[in-house]
Design a protein around this motif. Sequence first.
Motif, PDB file in Angstrom:
ATOM      1  N   GLY A  76       0.827  -1.201   0.000  1.00 19.96           N
ATOM      2  CA  GLY A  76       0.000   0.000   0.000  1.00 19.96           C
ATOM      3  C   GLY A  76       0.861   1.250   0.000  1.00 19.96           C
ATOM      4  N   PHE A  77       0.272   2.338   0.455  1.00 22.25           N
ATOM      5  CA  PHE A  77       0.975   3.618   0.509  1.00 22.25           C
ATOM      6  C   PHE A  77       0.822   4.247   1.885  1.00 22.25           C
ATOM      7  N   LEU A  78       1.910   4.808   2.377  1.00 21.59           N
ATOM      8  CA  LEU A  78       1.880   5.675   3.544  1.00 21.59           C
ATOM      9  C   LEU A  78       1.706   7.090   3.027  1.00 21.59           C
ATOM     10  N   VAL A  79       0.673   7.783   3.500  1.00 21.58           N
ATOM     11  CA  VAL A  79       0.412   9.133   3.026  1.00 21.58           C
ATOM     12  C   VAL A  79       0.243  10.074   4.205  1.00 21.58           C
ATOM     13  N   SER A  80       0.523  11.348   3.976  1.00 25.58           N
ATOM     14  CA  SER A  80       0.314  12.343   5.012  1.00 25.58           C
ATOM     15  C   SER A  80      -1.166  12.430   5.351  1.00 25.58           C
ATOM     16  N   ASN A  81      -1.450  12.660   6.622  1.00 23.78           N
ATOM     17  CA  ASN A  81      -2.832  12.664   7.103  1.00 23.78           C
ATOM     18  C   ASN A  81      -3.513  13.984   6.735  1.00 23.78           C
ATOM     19  N   GLU A  82      -3.841  14.081   5.452  1.00 26.22           N
ATOM     20  CA  GLU A  82      -4.542  15.246   4.922  1.00 26.22           C
ATOM     21  C   GLU A  82      -5.761  14.724   4.164  1.00 26.22           C
ATOM     22  N   VAL A  89      -8.508   8.005  -3.034  1.00 27.89           N
ATOM     23  CA  VAL A  89      -7.630   6.833  -2.955  1.00 27.89           C
ATOM     24  C   VAL A  89      -8.359   5.556  -3.390  1.00 27.89           C
ATOM     25  N   ASN A  90      -7.631   4.675  -4.063  1.00 30.98           N
ATOM     26  CA  ASN A  90      -8.185   3.370  -4.413  1.00 30.98           C
ATOM     27  C   ASN A  90      -7.741   2.344  -3.367  1.00 30.98           C
ATOM     28  N   GLY A  91      -7.861   1.055  -3.662  1.00 30.18           N
ATOM     29  CA  GLY A  91      -7.522   0.039  -2.668  1.00 30.18           C
ATOM     30  C   GLY A  91      -8.687  -0.228  -1.742  1.00 30.18           C
ATOM     31  N   VAL A  92      -8.384  -0.608  -0.508  1.00 32.23           N
ATOM     32  CA  VAL A  92      -9.445  -0.989   0.438  1.00 32.23           C
ATOM     33  C   VAL A  92      -9.576  -0.002   1.587  1.00 32.23           C
ATOM     34  N   GLY A  93      -9.059   1.223   1.407  1.00 34.90           N
ATOM     35  CA  GLY A  93      -9.233   2.242   2.425  1.00 34.90           C
ATOM     36  C   GLY A  93      -7.969   2.559   3.193  1.00 34.90           C
ATOM     37  N   CYS A  94      -8.047   3.624   3.985  1.00 29.67           N
ATOM     38  CA  CYS A  94      -6.889   4.121   4.729  1.00 29.67           C
ATOM     39  C   CYS A  94      -7.114   4.007   6.228  1.00 29.67           C
ATOM     40  N   GLY A  99      -0.768   9.455  16.218  1.00 27.10           N
ATOM     41  CA  GLY A  99       0.392  10.232  16.614  1.00 27.10           C
ATOM     42  C   GLY A  99       1.476  10.364  15.570  1.00 27.10           C
ATOM     43  N   SER A 100       1.175  10.002  14.317  1.00 26.64           N
ATOM     44  CA  SER A 100       2.212   9.984  13.287  1.00 26.64           C
ATOM     45  C   SER A 100       1.972  10.981  12.158  1.00 26.64           C
ATOM     46  N   CYS A 101       0.812  11.631  12.144  1.00 26.46           N
ATOM     47  CA  CYS A 101       0.429  12.517  11.034  1.00 26.46           C
ATOM     48  C   CYS A 101       0.420  11.761   9.715  1.00 26.46           C
ATOM     49  N   ALA A 102       0.176  10.446   9.776  1.00 29.03           N
ATOM     50  CA  ALA A 102       0.231   9.600   8.584  1.00 29.03           C
ATOM     51  C   ALA A 102      -0.937   8.618   8.580  1.00 29.03           C
ATOM     52  N   MET A 103      -1.224   8.110   7.383  1.00 25.50           N
ATOM     53  CA  MET A 103      -2.207   7.044   7.192  1.00 25.50           C
ATOM     54  C   MET A 103      -1.584   5.954   6.338  1.00 25.50           C
ATOM     55  N   PHE A 104      -2.034   4.723   6.543  1.00 26.08           N
ATOM     56  CA  PHE A 104      -1.638   3.630   5.661  1.00 26.08           C
ATOM     57  C   PHE A 104      -2.845   3.272   4.806  1.00 26.08           C
ATOM     58  N   CYS A 105      -2.673   3.332   3.486  1.00 30.24           N
ATOM     59  CA  CYS A 105      -3.757   3.029   2.557  1.00 30.24           C
ATOM     60  C   CYS A 105      -3.464   1.704   1.878  1.00 30.24           C
TER      61      CYS A 105
END
Length: 243
Positions: A76-82, A89-94, A99-105
Amino acid sequence: SNTKFPGTAFKMGVTFMEDNELSYNSREQLSNITFMDDETAASTISFCEAMEYGGTSIAIQDLDGSLDPNRRGMPGFLVSNETKMATFVNGVGCTEIPGSCAMFCQEACLRNIKVRANGAFSQQHVEMVVTNANGKMDVVGWSRYDFGPENLSYNTRIEWEGSFGIALPAGLYNFGFRDKSTLQSVWPDWAYINYEPAPAACTEYAADDSIIFEEMPIFDVTRCSSNLLTNGDFESADLPGLS
């Protein structure tokens, strides 16, 4: 890849500098990352410091899900939490990484798109509107490296480029611009699309022909008076020294 950390979270605190601008792109990849203790494994990566320095539109490909907080072992992708990074985003969601300001999609396939534009700070009131073929919409803010008050002359030089950034999957998109306050269509003097390198190991990313710019709005009386004259017209303007 094949990297082990004894007990320190991976921190994205260093930004890539290109022509005095903060930049991330989807060429960055991670795989086979192992953390040796459970405490660190719960919070494995942080984009917070990078974002404090103005970093935006961060998208890093995780080839095997090493940093997926759900430990599903899927890419998947690690993306900034914006918001803009998750809207299309495609895939199965984020999944937000606390506490990381990030999401895994999970199973997302994204390509960073940067629209380079006028870098004058007068463009701070402009936002880019992104709409896909299904009518889904989000907005992207203008950004530019800030040299700080001690270098004020640099902040007023329009040769420094600004940009609007977003990471997108395959699809068709329309890009336009509007004033954040009035929502009126505007144009940032000039703008052009820069497609950053495509990610590896997936194919459902935005192609070079995925985006259409809206036509530049015409200069009518309303647009000219609001853009050129602070008070709308000379008759109502309070301009000391002029009569």
